[in-house]
Motif scaffolding. Structure first.
Motif, PDB file in Angstrom:
ATOM      1  N   SER A 193       0.843  -1.190   0.000  1.00 16.82           N
ATOM      2  CA  SER A 193       0.000   0.000   0.000  1.00 16.82           C
ATOM      3  C   SER A 193       0.882   1.245   0.000  1.00 16.82           C
ATOM      4  O   SER A 193       2.026   1.209   0.460  1.00 16.82           O
ATOM      5  CB  SER A 193      -0.920   0.026   1.222  1.00 16.82           C
ATOM      6  N   THR A 194       0.323   2.331  -0.508  1.00 16.82           N
ATOM      7  CA  THR A 194       1.091   3.580  -0.476  1.00 16.82           C
ATOM      8  C   THR A 194       1.253   4.075   0.965  1.00 16.82           C
ATOM      9  O   THR A 194       2.186   4.820   1.269  1.00 16.82           O
ATOM     10  CB  THR A 194       0.443   4.660  -1.358  1.00 16.82           C
ATOM     11  N   GLU A 195       0.363   3.646   1.858  1.00 11.90           N
ATOM     12  CA  GLU A 195       0.528   3.963   3.287  1.00 11.90           C
ATOM     13  C   GLU A 195       1.796   3.318   3.832  1.00 11.90           C
ATOM     14  O   GLU A 195       2.493   3.907   4.681  1.00 11.90           O
ATOM     15  CB  GLU A 195      -0.686   3.478   4.079  1.00 11.90           C
ATOM     16  N   GLU A 196       2.137   2.130   3.343  1.00 11.10           N
ATOM     17  CA  GLU A 196       3.385   1.475   3.754  1.00 11.10           C
ATOM     18  C   GLU A 196       4.591   2.302   3.319  1.00 11.10           C
ATOM     19  O   GLU A 196       5.591   2.401   4.047  1.00 11.10           O
ATOM     20  CB  GLU A 196       3.462   0.064   3.181  1.00 11.10           C
ATOM     21  N   ILE A 197       4.531   2.880   2.139  1.00  7.27           N
ATOM     22  CA  ILE A 197       5.615   3.755   1.688  1.00  7.27           C
ATOM     23  C   ILE A 197       5.738   4.948   2.618  1.00  7.27           C
ATOM     24  O   ILE A 197       6.838   5.345   3.012  1.00  7.27           O
ATOM     25  CB  ILE A 197       5.370   4.224   0.235  1.00  7.27           C
ATOM     26  N   ASP A 198       4.594   5.518   2.993  1.00 11.99           N
ATOM     27  CA  ASP A 198       4.597   6.648   3.908  1.00 11.99           C
ATOM     28  C   ASP A 198       5.243   6.280   5.240  1.00 11.99           C
ATOM     29  O   ASP A 198       6.048   7.050   5.786  1.00 11.99           O
ATOM     30  CB  ASP A 198       3.164   7.135   4.137  1.00 11.99           C
ATOM     31  N   ARG A 199       4.910   5.119   5.768  1.00 16.11           N
ATOM     32  CA  ARG A 199       5.498   4.687   7.043  1.00 16.11           C
ATOM     33  C   ARG A 199       7.005   4.518   6.921  1.00 16.11           C
ATOM     34  O   ARG A 199       7.763   4.903   7.824  1.00 16.11           O
ATOM     35  CB  ARG A 199       4.852   3.374   7.508  1.00 16.11           C
ATOM     36  N   MET A 200       7.446   3.929   5.812  1.00 11.77           N
ATOM     37  CA  MET A 200       8.886   3.757   5.613  1.00 11.77           C
ATOM     38  C   MET A 200       9.598   5.101   5.564  1.00 11.77           C
ATOM     39  O   MET A 200      10.665   5.277   6.166  1.00 11.77           O
ATOM     40  CB  MET A 200       9.157   2.956   4.332  1.00 11.77           C
TER      41      MET A 200
END
Length: 291
Positions: free
Chosen positions: A78-85
């Motif tokens: 998910s793009t949310e995972e990119i944000d968290r990273m």
């Protein structure tokens, strides 16, 4: 500019030298361009060696975060995972994600997929698909200094049309950088970008462009890519800005998502691509600060 300091006053750049032996001739050259009608930068836009050093430290984090994304981005994420990273990697290195809460932007990074031109907002509901192209736009604050750059990523079986768009857009950015010369003009860079995009059958977004950066997230000048050589701001050593053309496969028109007030889309639904570097005008050319 030149009239504000006496010859024997300390130079405005902070070198500790007398103005007459440091930047007086430099300022006189800028003033000559101004008298001829050129738009010239003020001292506040010209970065000192101390400031440049601080901005470069910020850029080390920005580059490292994008490198980390390059190593970990994958189909199904998910793009949310990119944000968290991005948040975790940036803060682990002592930085602050510049987009977070900037003018109420809710996330630490922009993730723009396919027909999204820019400012895509990460979400748990948006999963990366086979064949997607995505721009990850990362910006970092470290000790009050700002860095900013973005990269395109291609996931799985990307069509030849999309691959070509991503490649040509990168070439546009590179040709723009090659056109950055001290005592040239910002329009020299803009026309180089424009000409290469249009020669390949693409259009370049007009409403959204690059910007000065370093001491603030967004400074003057505004940087467009549909400009003409010999126009726009004079390129003076110490000036720092982004080159980040948004190139559309189809028509130039875009619109902003009414629901979130941020995400830009192509009007015709065709893909768009963007690469971004942060550059410094130097005495003998230009330097890439963040990529």
């Amino acid at each position: 500019m030149a009239s504000k300091l006496g010859r024997n006053d300390p130079c405005w750049c902070g070198s500790g030298k007398k103005y007459k032996t440091c930047h007086m001739a430099f300022d006189e050259k800028i003033e000559d361009f101004r008298r001829k009608g050129a738009k010239v930068p003020g001292h506040e836009l010209l970065k000192t060696p101390e400031q440049i050093a601080g901005i470069k430290e910020s850029a080390k984090i920005n580059i490292a975060v994008l490198d980390y994304i390059a190593d970990h981005i994958e189909i199904g994420m998910s793009t949310e995972e990119i944000d968290r990273m991005v948040y975790e990697q940036t803060t682990a290195m002592g930085g602050i994600p510049a987009p977070l809460h900037y003018k109420d932007y809710p996330k630490s990074v922009c993730t723009s997929i396919n027909e999204q031109v820019c400012h895509g907002i990460p979400s748990e509901d948006i999963l990366l698909q086979d064949g997607d192209i995505i721009n990850v736009d990362c910006s970092t604050i470290l000790n009050g200094y700002f860095s900013d750059s973005s990269r395109m990523f291609m996931l799985g079986n990307v069509s030849e049309e999309k691959k070509r768009l991503v490649q040509v857009t990168k070439e546009c950015m590179e040709k723009g950088f090659e056109a950055v010369k001290p005592w040239g003009f910002l329009g020299d860079m803009g026309q180089a970008v424009h000409d290469h995009a249009f020669a390949n059958g693409y259009t370049v977004v007009r409403e959204i462009g690059g910007h000065g950066v370093g001491l603030e997230f967004h400074e003057e000048p505004w940087v467009g890519y549909n400009s003409k050589r010999g126009t726009e701001m004079l390129l003076v050593p110490g000036l720092m800005f982004t080159i980040e053309p948004m190139v559309n496969m189809g028509k130039v028109e875009i619109y902003i998502d009414d629901a979130n007030g941020w995400t830009a889309y192509t009007e015709d639904g065709k893909p768009s691509a963007q690469w971004e570097i942060q550059v410094l005008v130097t005495e003998d050319g230009a330097e890439i600060i963040s990529y």
